[in-house]
Design a protein around this motif. Structure first.
Motif, mmCIF file in Angstrom:
data_model
loop_
_atom_site.group_PDB
_atom_site.id
_atom_site.type_symbol
_atom_site.label_atom_id
_atom_site.label_comp_id
_atom_site.label_asym_id
_atom_site.label_seq_id
_atom_site.Cartn_x
_atom_site.Cartn_y
_atom_site.Cartn_z
ATOM 1 N N ARG A 1 0.875 -1.706 -0.054
ATOM 2 C CA ARG A 1 0.047 0.638 -0.090
ATOM 3 C C ARG A 1 0.797 1.715 0.094
ATOM 4 N NH1 ARG A 1 -3.909 -0.046 3.747
ATOM 5 N NH2 ARG A 1 -4.927 -2.093 3.544
ATOM 6 N N GLU A 2 2.177 1.240 0.113
ATOM 7 C CA GLU A 2 2.882 2.040 -0.474
ATOM 8 C C GLU A 2 3.024 3.449 -1.624
ATOM 9 O OE1 GLU A 2 4.923 -1.112 1.222
ATOM 10 O OE2 GLU A 2 4.203 -0.743 -0.085
ATOM 11 N N ALA A 3 2.413 4.728 -1.229
ATOM 12 C CA ALA A 3 2.070 5.306 -2.417
ATOM 13 C C ALA A 3 3.155 5.354 -3.935
ATOM 14 C CB ALA A 3 1.920 6.887 -1.805
ATOM 15 N N GLU A 4 4.346 5.250 -3.634
ATOM 16 C CA GLU A 4 5.150 4.998 -4.575
ATOM 17 C C GLU A 4 4.978 3.377 -5.603
ATOM 18 O OE1 GLU A 4 7.020 5.815 -7.554
ATOM 19 O OE2 GLU A 4 6.995 7.052 -6.713
ATOM 20 N N THR A 5 4.793 2.467 -5.054
ATOM 21 C CA THR A 5 3.719 1.459 -4.899
ATOM 22 C C THR A 5 2.946 1.411 -6.503
ATOM 23 O OG1 THR A 5 5.243 -0.128 -3.610
ATOM 24 C CG2 THR A 5 3.608 -1.129 -4.665
ATOM 25 N N VAL A 6 2.381 1.633 -5.892
ATOM 26 C CA VAL A 6 0.284 1.823 -6.414
ATOM 27 C C VAL A 6 1.458 3.130 -7.561
ATOM 28 C CG1 VAL A 6 -1.742 3.679 -6.061
ATOM 29 C CG2 VAL A 6 -1.400 2.213 -4.292
ATOM 30 N N ARG A 7 1.781 3.783 -7.454
ATOM 31 C CA ARG A 7 1.972 4.866 -8.545
ATOM 32 C C ARG A 7 2.782 4.598 -9.837
ATOM 33 N NH1 ARG A 7 3.210 9.252 -4.446
ATOM 34 N NH2 ARG A 7 4.981 8.564 -4.332
ATOM 35 N N SER A 8 3.878 3.293 -8.982
ATOM 36 C CA SER A 8 4.796 2.458 -10.291
ATOM 37 C C SER A 8 3.449 1.604 -11.178
ATOM 38 C CB SER A 8 5.310 1.569 -9.344
ATOM 39 O OG SER A 8 6.588 2.509 -8.907
ATOM 40 N N ALA A 9 2.621 1.048 -10.306
ATOM 41 C CA ALA A 9 1.839 -0.127 -10.823
ATOM 42 C C ALA A 9 1.337 0.906 -12.052
ATOM 43 C CB ALA A 9 0.454 -0.667 -10.324
ATOM 44 N N LEU A 10 0.031 2.492 -11.486
ATOM 45 C CA LEU A 10 -0.368 2.580 -12.283
ATOM 46 C C LEU A 10 0.078 3.259 -14.006
ATOM 47 C CD1 LEU A 10 -2.399 5.271 -10.227
ATOM 48 C CD2 LEU A 10 -3.701 3.058 -11.360
ATOM 49 N N ARG A 11 1.489 4.120 -13.491
ATOM 50 C CA ARG A 11 2.618 4.240 -14.636
ATOM 51 C C ARG A 11 3.245 2.388 -15.641
ATOM 52 N NH1 ARG A 11 5.545 7.500 -10.820
ATOM 53 N NH2 ARG A 11 6.892 5.724 -10.413
ATOM 54 N N GLY A 12 3.193 1.302 -15.047
ATOM 55 C CA GLY A 12 3.197 0.303 -15.849
ATOM 56 C C GLY A 12 1.896 -0.202 -16.533
ATOM 57 N N GLY A 13 0.557 1.122 -16.381
ATOM 58 C CA GLY A 13 -0.716 0.394 -16.838
ATOM 59 C C GLY A 13 -1.283 -0.767 -16.367
ATOM 60 N N ALA A 14 -1.706 -0.740 -14.677
ATOM 61 C CA ALA A 14 -2.298 -1.734 -14.974
ATOM 62 C C ALA A 14 -3.553 -0.510 -14.844
ATOM 63 C CB ALA A 14 -1.998 -1.534 -12.849
ATOM 64 N N VAL A 15 -4.516 -1.955 -14.511
ATOM 65 C CA VAL A 15 -5.824 -1.365 -15.382
ATOM 66 C C VAL A 15 -6.768 -0.731 -13.730
ATOM 67 C CG1 VAL A 15 -6.314 -2.566 -17.064
ATOM 68 C CG2 VAL A 15 -7.439 -4.073 -14.958
ATOM 69 N N HIS A 16 -6.489 -1.397 -11.994
ATOM 70 C CA HIS A 16 -6.912 -1.053 -11.209
ATOM 71 C C HIS A 16 -5.944 -1.234 -10.347
ATOM 72 C CE1 HIS A 16 -9.783 0.895 -8.663
ATOM 73 N NE2 HIS A 16 -10.677 1.115 -9.272
ATOM 74 N N TYR A 17 -6.019 -1.453 -8.923
ATOM 75 C CA TYR A 17 -5.498 -2.035 -7.951
ATOM 76 C C TYR A 17 -6.407 -2.047 -6.475
ATOM 77 C CZ TYR A 17 -0.830 -1.312 -4.838
ATOM 78 O OH TYR A 17 -0.028 -1.589 -4.364
ATOM 79 N N VAL A 18 -5.951 -3.214 -5.960
ATOM 80 C CA VAL A 18 -6.987 -3.674 -4.872
ATOM 81 C C VAL A 18 -6.334 -3.895 -3.884
ATOM 82 C CG1 VAL A 18 -8.930 -5.181 -4.304
ATOM 83 C CG2 VAL A 18 -9.134 -4.164 -6.382
ATOM 84 N N ILE A 19 -6.205 -3.672 -2.755
ATOM 85 C CA ILE A 19 -5.543 -3.597 -1.412
ATOM 86 C C ILE A 19 -5.996 -4.361 -0.627
ATOM 87 C CG2 ILE A 19 -4.803 -2.478 0.642
ATOM 88 C CD1 ILE A 19 -4.092 -0.348 -0.473
ATOM 89 N N LYS A 20 -5.004 -5.510 -0.847
ATOM 90 C CA LYS A 20 -5.595 -6.905 0.507
ATOM 91 C C LYS A 20 -5.237 -6.703 1.520
ATOM 92 C CE LYS A 20 -3.215 -11.056 -2.382
ATOM 93 N NZ LYS A 20 -2.301 -11.675 -1.797
ATOM 94 N N PRO A 21 -6.384 -6.772 3.454
ATOM 95 C CA PRO A 21 -7.350 -8.102 2.861
ATOM 96 C C PRO A 21 -8.918 -7.299 2.196
ATOM 97 C CG PRO A 21 -7.230 -7.386 4.760
ATOM 98 C CD PRO A 21 -6.201 -6.695 4.354
ATOM 99 N N PHE A 22 -9.634 -7.560 1.495
ATOM 100 C CA PHE A 22 -11.023 -7.074 0.857
ATOM 101 C C PHE A 22 -12.080 -8.282 1.201
ATOM 102 C CE2 PHE A 22 -8.526 -9.021 -2.576
ATOM 103 C CZ PHE A 22 -8.928 -9.707 -3.623
ATOM 104 N N GLU A 23 -13.569 -7.779 0.964
ATOM 105 C CA GLU A 23 -14.627 -9.026 0.386
ATOM 106 C C GLU A 23 -14.144 -8.751 -0.072
ATOM 107 O OE1 GLU A 23 -15.969 -9.492 3.077
ATOM 108 O OE2 GLU A 23 -15.156 -8.658 4.838
ATOM 109 N N ALA A 24 -15.110 -10.186 -0.670
ATOM 110 C CA ALA A 24 -15.248 -10.403 -2.041
ATOM 111 C C ALA A 24 -15.878 -9.810 -3.013
ATOM 112 C CB ALA A 24 -16.049 -12.146 -2.278
ATOM 113 N N PRO A 25 -16.909 -9.162 -2.367
ATOM 114 C CA PRO A 25 -18.147 -7.967 -3.624
ATOM 115 C C PRO A 25 -17.275 -6.696 -3.967
ATOM 116 C CG PRO A 25 -18.791 -8.701 -1.853
ATOM 117 C CD PRO A 25 -17.829 -9.434 -1.397
ATOM 118 N N VAL A 26 -16.081 -6.196 -3.530
ATOM 119 C CA VAL A 26 -14.916 -5.942 -4.087
ATOM 120 C C VAL A 26 -14.048 -5.992 -5.116
ATOM 121 C CG1 VAL A 26 -12.503 -4.147 -3.324
ATOM 122 C CG2 VAL A 26 -14.437 -4.692 -1.870
#
Length: 224
Positions: free
Chosen positions: A88-113
């Motif tokens: 959940r580090e901000a730079e990791t999220v930014r790197s994923a977005l720059r790399g072309g990820a369509v979305h980013y879901v942080i664990k743990p999460f409920e199935a409906p998410v």
């Protein structure tokens, strides 16, 4: 059906994600992979539409897998990537977005998410498949641009910018007729764009009362 490759180093988590995907209409699981290397191999062999990618893998990090996929390491196939991770580090999220990820879901999460993210992806996938030459409103809708930030039908961003500059550069407030004279637009067009900026809260409106008739609406730029 949209085929999905599930990538997670934890076998139980991968199995859980598989079940969530299989319960989501329109999706099927192509396979599971538990390392970065096996994920790249599976993409090349199976050519999935979407990769559900964890970032914590025992060999290659997930961001490196994403980078290699974008560089063509998937055997010429370039699937979409939905990141599912505890990172959940901000730079990791930014790197994923720059790399072309369509979305980013942080664990743990409920199935409906996760199911909602999959449904969002399926909607965009379907819309893009049906389009030949999308307009700006179509693209805004696909990218999730809020409706409030889209231009109303019949108005253009270029003309809106012209009216904005006219208001900003004016010495005081302007009527629709005065704005039209300065900008070169017709009075009707100037009024529509002035009312648009007023509706967004970016232009203020005051009334000037004359001897007879309705008061004149006058506009001034109020911010942004």
């Amino acid at each position: 059906m949209i085929s999905v490759l599930v990538v997670d180093d934890d076998f139980m988590v991968a199995r859980l994600h598989r079940k969530i995907i299989e319960r989501t209409p329109g999706f099927t699981v192509a396979s599971e992979a538990h390392t970065g290397a096996s994920a790249l191999d599976a993409v090349a062999r199976l050519r999935p539409d979407l990769v559900l990618l964890d970032l914590y893998l025992p060999d290659l990090g997930g961001l490196e897998v994403l980078r290699r996929l974008r560089a063509g390491a998937g055997g010429g196939t370039e699937p979409d990537v939905l990141v599912v991770t505890a990172a959940r580090e901000a730079e990791t999220v930014r790197s994923a977005l720059r790399g072309g990820a369509v979305h980013y879901v942080i664990k743990p999460f409920e199935a409906p998410v996760l199911q909602q993210r999959l449904r969002d992806y399926e909607r965009r996938h379907r819309q893009l498949a049906a389009m030949r030459a999308p307009g700006q409103e179509d693209v805004d809708r696909i990218f999730g641009t809020p409706a409030a930030s889209r231009m109303p039908k019949g108005l253009s961003r270029e003309t809106a910018a012209l009216v904005r500059r006219t208001l900003i550069e004016a010495d005081g407030d302007l009527s629709a007729a005065e704005c039209a004279a300065v900008s070169g637009l017709s009075r009707g067009s100037a009024r529509r764009y002035l009312e648009y900026w007023a509706a967004t809260g970016r232009a203020g409106v005051s009334l000037r009362y004359g001897a007879t008739g309705r008061p004149e609406r006058r506009f001034h730029w109020s911010g942004g």
